[in-house]
Design a protein around this motif. Structure first.
Motif, PDB file in Angstrom:
ATOM      1  N   ALA A 264       0.868  -1.118  -0.067  1.00 27.06           N
ATOM      2  CA  ALA A 264       0.528  -0.125  -0.051  1.00 27.06           C
ATOM      3  C   ALA A 264       0.646   1.254  -0.047  1.00 27.06           C
ATOM      4  O   ALA A 264       1.735   1.096   0.180  1.00 27.06           O
ATOM      5  N   ALA A 265       0.531   2.189  -0.694  1.00 27.85           N
ATOM      6  CA  ALA A 265       0.857   3.342   0.081  1.00 27.85           C
ATOM      7  C   ALA A 265       0.468   4.244   1.118  1.00 27.85           C
ATOM      8  O   ALA A 265      -0.459   3.300   1.473  1.00 27.85           O
ATOM      9  N   THR A 266       1.815   4.685   1.736  1.00 29.01           N
ATOM     10  CA  THR A 266       1.043   5.606   3.164  1.00 29.01           C
ATOM     11  C   THR A 266       1.297   6.811   2.800  1.00 29.01           C
ATOM     12  O   THR A 266       1.986   7.026   2.235  1.00 29.01           O
ATOM     13  N   VAL A 267       0.517   7.511   3.571  1.00 26.36           N
ATOM     14  CA  VAL A 267       0.622   8.763   3.904  1.00 26.36           C
ATOM     15  C   VAL A 267       0.200   8.959   6.123  1.00 26.36           C
ATOM     16  O   VAL A 267      -0.223   8.807   5.991  1.00 26.36           O
ATOM     17  N   ILE A 268       1.605  10.229   6.091  1.00 22.61           N
ATOM     18  CA  ILE A 268       1.648  10.426   7.813  1.00 22.61           C
ATOM     19  C   ILE A 268       1.233  11.930   7.368  1.00 22.61           C
ATOM     20  O   ILE A 268       2.191  12.826   7.013  1.00 22.61           O
ATOM     21  N   VAL A 269       0.328  12.198   8.446  1.00 20.63           N
ATOM     22  CA  VAL A 269       0.560  13.607   8.928  1.00 20.63           C
ATOM     23  C   VAL A 269       0.485  13.612  10.466  1.00 20.63           C
ATOM     24  O   VAL A 269      -0.127  12.750  10.855  1.00 20.63           O
ATOM     25  N   GLN A 270       1.806  14.371  10.439  1.00 24.08           N
ATOM     26  CA  GLN A 270       2.295  14.058  12.090  1.00 24.08           C
ATOM     27  C   GLN A 270       2.978  15.793  12.479  1.00 24.08           C
ATOM     28  O   GLN A 270       2.787  17.078  12.027  1.00 24.08           O
ATOM     29  N   HIS A 271       1.950  15.985  13.399  1.00 24.64           N
ATOM     30  CA  HIS A 271       1.837  17.492  13.609  1.00 24.64           C
ATOM     31  C   HIS A 271       3.293  17.914  13.985  1.00 24.64           C
ATOM     32  O   HIS A 271       4.192  17.173  15.029  1.00 24.64           O
ATOM     33  N   VAL A 272       3.955  18.752  12.828  1.00 23.54           N
ATOM     34  CA  VAL A 272       5.333  19.234  12.975  1.00 23.54           C
ATOM     35  C   VAL A 272       5.373  20.437  13.061  1.00 23.54           C
ATOM     36  O   VAL A 272       5.127  20.570  11.909  1.00 23.54           O
ATOM     37  N   ASP A 273       6.393  21.182  13.157  1.00 23.04           N
ATOM     38  CA  ASP A 273       6.660  22.655  12.409  1.00 23.04           C
ATOM     39  C   ASP A 273       7.268  22.368  11.211  1.00 23.04           C
ATOM     40  O   ASP A 273       8.282  21.324  11.241  1.00 23.04           O
ATOM     41  N   ALA A 274       6.760  23.140  10.121  1.00 20.15           N
ATOM     42  CA  ALA A 274       7.731  22.710   8.772  1.00 20.15           C
ATOM     43  C   ALA A 274       8.932  22.973   9.063  1.00 20.15           C
ATOM     44  O   ALA A 274       9.117  22.406   7.852  1.00 20.15           O
ATOM     45  N   ARG A 275       9.199  23.442   9.564  1.00 25.30           N
ATOM     46  CA  ARG A 275      10.904  23.713   9.457  1.00 25.30           C
ATOM     47  C   ARG A 275      11.452  22.550  10.172  1.00 25.30           C
ATOM     48  O   ARG A 275      12.602  21.836   9.137  1.00 25.30           O
TER      49      ARG A 275
END
Length: 341
Positions: free
Chosen positions: A175-186
């Protein structure tokens, strides 16, 4: 909020004092190293700790680990050169720290750019504390999408949890995996590189117009929301603008539910607040398999707890059982198929 400062440099402590002086927040104590912070936190637990990384006796990573195990509270890493200390920042976040920001410079009024950045982070955390529980240890046309999609949301404690899950996925994960982690863009690029070192699958930041490929892991990489722009392409959007956290897990889950018609499995890991819980519930209602991390293995049992309270999770699993279940679900092709009404 009642705030504690942990830093061995008097100038850094004073800079933070000045930055906070005009805010409604109260400084309740300061500590010169991690060991002292652990002791003080046991006697007087604050709402938020501003934690340095490099200190004598005990560093900020170990202090974060001990505080989250013994007297958990919100922890913001405040240290010099956060981008140059990415590995330590992610290690601290893996132990439950929420975010990181550079130490403000000492100036006469405490109103410089560094002070504003610090106060903005504190205000975000204050809103999270208000909307959720404090940390605890323990319509468009859609075409058919081929293959499977694993969507993962995480926040405080997420880097370590993500590494644990991804590290158990095989190189031929279908499968393809997509992660959304709360982290500053830097820190997003550093996070992707750090995760890439911890698993057999290639990990990189999601770029505008990216298509999903089996066996590839894409990580949200900006302060805008990562979404599907079409049935097989990702991109970023500034809307909705009113989410406390950017990128938002709820926004991505909603987008995936709208566009993806193959097998979809969504997982919500450790984190503060409630982002992702509503989106996970909506995905379950569509017939997708959803997983929430259990309390005992969560560094911060906020988002998974919110999901459990909503009945959003098909399964609630300890961290070590999540990867085997994902392999079983996505390798077998089980899950929701077809179009939504």
């Amino acid at each position: 909020m009642r705030i504690a400062i942990v830093n061995d440099l008097p100038m850094a402590v004073e800079a933070m004092r000045r930055a906070l002086s005009a805010s409604p927040h109260q400084i309740v104590w300061t500590a010169g190293d991690g060991a002292e912070a652990v002791d003080l936190c046991a006697r007087d637990r604050p709402d938020l700790i501003l934690m340095d990384l490099t200190m004598p006796r005990m560093n900020g990573v170990e202090a974060t680990r001990r505080i989250m195990a013994q007297n958990p509270c919100a922890i913001l890493i405040v240290t010099a050169g956060v981008e140059d200390n990415a590995a330590h920042v992610f290690a601290a976040m893996g132990q439950g720290a929420i975010d990181a920001v550079d130490t403000p410079l000492l100036d006469a009024g405490g109103k410089g750019e560094g002070a504003r950045a610090l106060l903005a982070k504190i205000d975000t955390i204050a809103r999270l504390v208000e909307e959720g529980e404090a940390p605890r240890v323990l319509p468009a046309s859609r075409g058919a999408a081929a293959g499977g999609l694993l969507a993962i949301g995480a926040s405080a404690g997420g880097p370590a949890a993500l590494a644990a899950v991804l590290g158990r996925l095989p190189r031929d994960f279908p499968a393809a995996t997509v992660i959304v982690q709360h982290v500053d863009a830097r820190f997003a690029q550093g996070l992707a590189e750090w995760l890439d070192q911890h698993c057999a699958l290639p990990v990189r930041l999601a770029a505008e117009g990216d298509s999903l490929r089996p066996g590839t892991v894409l990580v949200a990489g900006t302060d805008d929301h990562l979404v599907f722009k079409s049935r097989d392409r990702l991109g970023y959007t500034s809307q909705p603008a009113d989410h406390t956290y950017r990128p938002s897990i709820d926004v991505f889950f909603a987008s995936a539910g709208r566009w993806w018609n193959g097998t979809l499995v969504a997982a919500l890991l450790t984190g503060m607040g409630a982002d992702g819980a509503r989106g996970l519930k909506d995905l379950r209602a569509m017939g997708h398999h959803t997983i929430a991390q259990d309390q005992a293995s969560s560094a911060v049992y906020g988002m998974p707890k919110a999901a459990a309270a909503l009945g959003a999770a098909t399964q609630i699993l300890p961290l070590e059982r999540i990867a085997p279940r994902l392999i079983e679900l996505l390798s077998a092709g089980r899950g929701h198929q077809g179009f939504h009404a």
